[in-house]
Write an enzyme that holds these catalytic residues in place. Structure first.
Site, PDB file in Angstrom:
ATOM      1  N   LYS A 103       0.832  -1.213   0.000  1.00  0.00           N
ATOM      2  CA  LYS A 103       0.000   0.000   0.000  1.00  0.00           C
ATOM      3  C   LYS A 103       0.867   1.266   0.000  1.00  0.00           C
ATOM      4  O   LYS A 103       0.577   2.222  -0.704  1.00  0.00           O
ATOM      5  CB  LYS A 103      -0.922   0.038   1.233  1.00  0.00           C
ATOM      6  CG  LYS A 103      -1.850  -1.148   1.361  1.00  0.00           C
ATOM      7  CD  LYS A 103      -2.798  -0.991   2.551  1.00  0.00           C
ATOM      8  CE  LYS A 103      -2.105  -0.910   3.901  1.00  0.00           C
ATOM      9  NZ  LYS A 103      -1.367  -2.123   4.271  1.00  0.00           N
ATOM     10  N   ARG A 161      -8.540   1.520  10.310  1.00  0.00           N
ATOM     11  CA  ARG A 161      -8.045   0.186  10.654  1.00  0.00           C
ATOM     12  C   ARG A 161      -9.130  -0.658  11.314  1.00  0.00           C
ATOM     13  O   ARG A 161      -8.918  -1.825  11.579  1.00  0.00           O
ATOM     14  CB  ARG A 161      -6.908   0.286  11.675  1.00  0.00           C
ATOM     15  CG  ARG A 161      -5.550   0.656  11.140  1.00  0.00           C
ATOM     16  CD  ARG A 161      -4.939  -0.419  10.294  1.00  0.00           C
ATOM     17  NE  ARG A 161      -3.596  -0.790  10.646  1.00  0.00           N
ATOM     18  CZ  ARG A 161      -2.485  -0.175  10.267  1.00  0.00           C
ATOM     19  NH1 ARG A 161      -2.547   0.903   9.525  1.00  0.00           N
ATOM     20  NH2 ARG A 161      -1.304  -0.635  10.624  1.00  0.00           N
ATOM     21  N   ARG A 168      11.747  -6.417   4.395  1.00  0.00           N
ATOM     22  CA  ARG A 168      11.541  -5.024   4.007  1.00  0.00           C
ATOM     23  C   ARG A 168      12.555  -4.113   4.710  1.00  0.00           C
ATOM     24  O   ARG A 168      12.841  -4.290   5.892  1.00  0.00           O
ATOM     25  CB  ARG A 168      10.123  -4.601   4.401  1.00  0.00           C
ATOM     26  CG  ARG A 168       9.839  -3.145   4.139  1.00  0.00           C
ATOM     27  CD  ARG A 168       8.367  -2.872   4.063  1.00  0.00           C
ATOM     28  NE  ARG A 168       7.713  -2.810   5.353  1.00  0.00           N
ATOM     29  CZ  ARG A 168       6.427  -2.488   5.502  1.00  0.00           C
ATOM     30  NH1 ARG A 168       5.680  -2.238   4.446  1.00  0.00           N
ATOM     31  NH2 ARG A 168       5.896  -2.447   6.695  1.00  0.00           N
ATOM     32  N   ARG A 202      12.228  -1.733  10.255  1.00  0.00           N
ATOM     33  CA  ARG A 202      11.290  -1.261  11.282  1.00  0.00           C
ATOM     34  C   ARG A 202      11.179  -2.285  12.397  1.00  0.00           C
ATOM     35  O   ARG A 202      11.069  -3.480  12.128  1.00  0.00           O
ATOM     36  CB  ARG A 202       9.903  -1.053  10.647  1.00  0.00           C
ATOM     37  CG  ARG A 202       9.761   0.261   9.938  1.00  0.00           C
ATOM     38  CD  ARG A 202       8.503   0.334   9.120  1.00  0.00           C
ATOM     39  NE  ARG A 202       7.300  -0.121   9.798  1.00  0.00           N
ATOM     40  CZ  ARG A 202       6.085  -0.086   9.265  1.00  0.00           C
ATOM     41  NH1 ARG A 202       5.926   0.384   8.043  1.00  0.00           N
ATOM     42  NH2 ARG A 202       5.038  -0.516   9.920  1.00  0.00           N
ATOM     43  N   ARG A 262       0.708  -8.282  14.011  1.00  0.00           N
ATOM     44  CA  ARG A 262       0.052  -7.339  13.083  1.00  0.00           C
ATOM     45  C   ARG A 262      -0.913  -8.068  12.163  1.00  0.00           C
ATOM     46  O   ARG A 262      -1.982  -7.548  11.843  1.00  0.00           O
ATOM     47  CB  ARG A 262       1.112  -6.583  12.272  1.00  0.00           C
ATOM     48  CG  ARG A 262       1.846  -5.558  13.125  1.00  0.00           C
ATOM     49  CD  ARG A 262       3.104  -5.095  12.462  1.00  0.00           C
ATOM     50  NE  ARG A 262       2.868  -4.273  11.297  1.00  0.00           N
ATOM     51  CZ  ARG A 262       3.766  -4.089  10.325  1.00  0.00           C
ATOM     52  NH1 ARG A 262       4.940  -4.670  10.390  1.00  0.00           N
ATOM     53  NH2 ARG A 262       3.480  -3.315   9.314  1.00  0.00           N
TER      54      ARG A 262
HETATM   55  P1  AMP Z   1       1.618   0.919   9.362  1.00  0.00           P
HETATM   56  O1  AMP Z   1       2.826   1.680   8.937  1.00  0.00           O
HETATM   57  O2  AMP Z   1       0.352   1.369   8.691  1.00  0.00           O
HETATM   58  O3  AMP Z   1       1.838  -0.573   9.276  1.00  0.00           O
HETATM   59  O4  AMP Z   1       1.393   1.248  10.916  1.00  0.00           O
HETATM   60  C1  AMP Z   1       2.378   0.946  11.864  1.00  0.00           C
HETATM   61  C2  AMP Z   1       1.752   0.902  13.244  1.00  0.00           C
HETATM   62  O5  AMP Z   1       1.199   2.180  13.583  1.00  0.00           O
HETATM   63  C3  AMP Z   1       0.585  -0.074  13.390  1.00  0.00           C
HETATM   64  O6  AMP Z   1       0.988  -1.402  13.658  1.00  0.00           O
HETATM   65  C4  AMP Z   1      -0.156   0.547  14.585  1.00  0.00           C
HETATM   66  O7  AMP Z   1       0.523   0.284  15.800  1.00  0.00           O
HETATM   67  C5  AMP Z   1      -0.019   2.034  14.297  1.00  0.00           C
HETATM   68  N1  AMP Z   1      -1.116   2.532  13.448  1.00  0.00           N
HETATM   69  C6  AMP Z   1      -1.033   2.997  12.179  1.00  0.00           C
HETATM   70  N2  AMP Z   1      -2.224   3.380  11.720  1.00  0.00           N
HETATM   71  C7  AMP Z   1      -3.106   3.143  12.720  1.00  0.00           C
HETATM   72  C8  AMP Z   1      -4.507   3.316  12.858  1.00  0.00           C
HETATM   73  N3  AMP Z   1      -5.262   3.800  11.853  1.00  0.00           N
HETATM   74  N4  AMP Z   1      -5.081   2.956  14.043  1.00  0.00           N
HETATM   75  C9  AMP Z   1      -4.353   2.462  15.058  1.00  0.00           C
HETATM   76  N5  AMP Z   1      -3.024   2.252  14.988  1.00  0.00           N
HETATM   77  C10 AMP Z   1      -2.393   2.596  13.836  1.00  0.00           C
END
Ligand code: AMP
Length: 211
Positions: A13, A88, A122, A155, A166
């Site tokens: 994404k 989410r 990654r 990360r 996740r």
């Molecule tokens: P991502 O980069 O989208 O995979 O997000 C990394 C982490 O940020 C996730 O595993 C959550 O801990 C937090 N996070 C990102 N977006 C959200 C969201 N919309 N709601 C809650 N936690 C989020």
């Protein structure tokens, strides 16, 4: 245009969002990137979110909603936005309808077996956000970003244990959004396997744009 990208972690994404946002001239709003910036800057929000993120769990809705609402007030979001990683869960999707009703949701469909290697291999550039994969899309010079030479990072939540959490969280909290958006007639599905260019073409086609 107000678009959201939906799909499991590792579906691509972020890579596609950067491409499409620059084409549509709307900001790419990744709540994950915004939260990582807050962690890096040691803001009160970052300090609150850090351990939850490291474990691969969701940060409380109210915190993420505040962050997004504030960001959307900036002038560059006047003509729309591309949301990546938000909503989410259904509660976030319901809240979003009150301040940014979506025009379209693109679902990145990918076999579950592909996700773990995509995430554990990654690497990303902390300066410009470019995403690499050690096997399928390695940087020209090991460990360095092709664009700006910054040292690439793995990360903390891309390590295997957090990735498993996740994926569980995605299945439990986020996957129900597929039916939610489908029932509203907003969902388009793209196959997220294949090259960056192939997926990009599928996203453009889903939005009725010519390649
Ligand atoms: P991502 O980069 O989208 O995979 O997000 C990394 C982490 O940020 C996730 O595993 C959550 O801990 C937090 N996070 C990102 N977006 C959200 C969201 N919309 N709601 C809650 N936690 C989020």
């Amino acid at each position: 245009m107000r678009i959201a990208f939906l799909g499991p972690p590792g579906a691509g994404k972020g890579t596609q969002a950067k491409l499409l946002a620059s084409e549509l001239r709307v900001p790419h709003l990744s709540t994950g990137d915004m939260l990582r910036a807050a962690v890096k800057e040691r803001t009160p929000l970052g300090l609150q979110a850090e351990s939850t993120m490291k474990a691969g769990k969701l940060v409380p809705d109210a915190l993420v909603l505040d962050l997004l609402r504030q960001r959307l007030q900036q002038p560059d979001a006047a003509k729309g936005a591309l949301l990546d990683g938000f909503p989410r869960n259904v509660a976030q999707a319901e809240a979003l309808t009150t301040f940014l009703p979506l025009d379209r949701v693109i679902y990145f469909e990918i076999p579950v077996g592909e996700l773990l290697p995509r995430l554990t291999e990654r690497r990303s550039c902390p300066a410009c956000g470019t995403i690499y994969n050690l096997r399928s899309h390695p940087p020209a010079k090991a460990g360095r970003c092709d664009r700006d030479g910054t040292e690439l990072v793995h990360r903390p939540d891309d390590r295997e244990e957090a990735v498993r959490t996740r994926l569980e969280v995605y299945n439990r909290e986020t996957a129900p959004l597929l039916e939610y958006f489908r029932s509203k007639g907003l969902l388009s599905t793209v196959r997220a396997t294949g090259s960056v260019e192939e997926v990009q073409a599928a996203v453009r086609a889903a939005l009725g744009r010519r390649s």
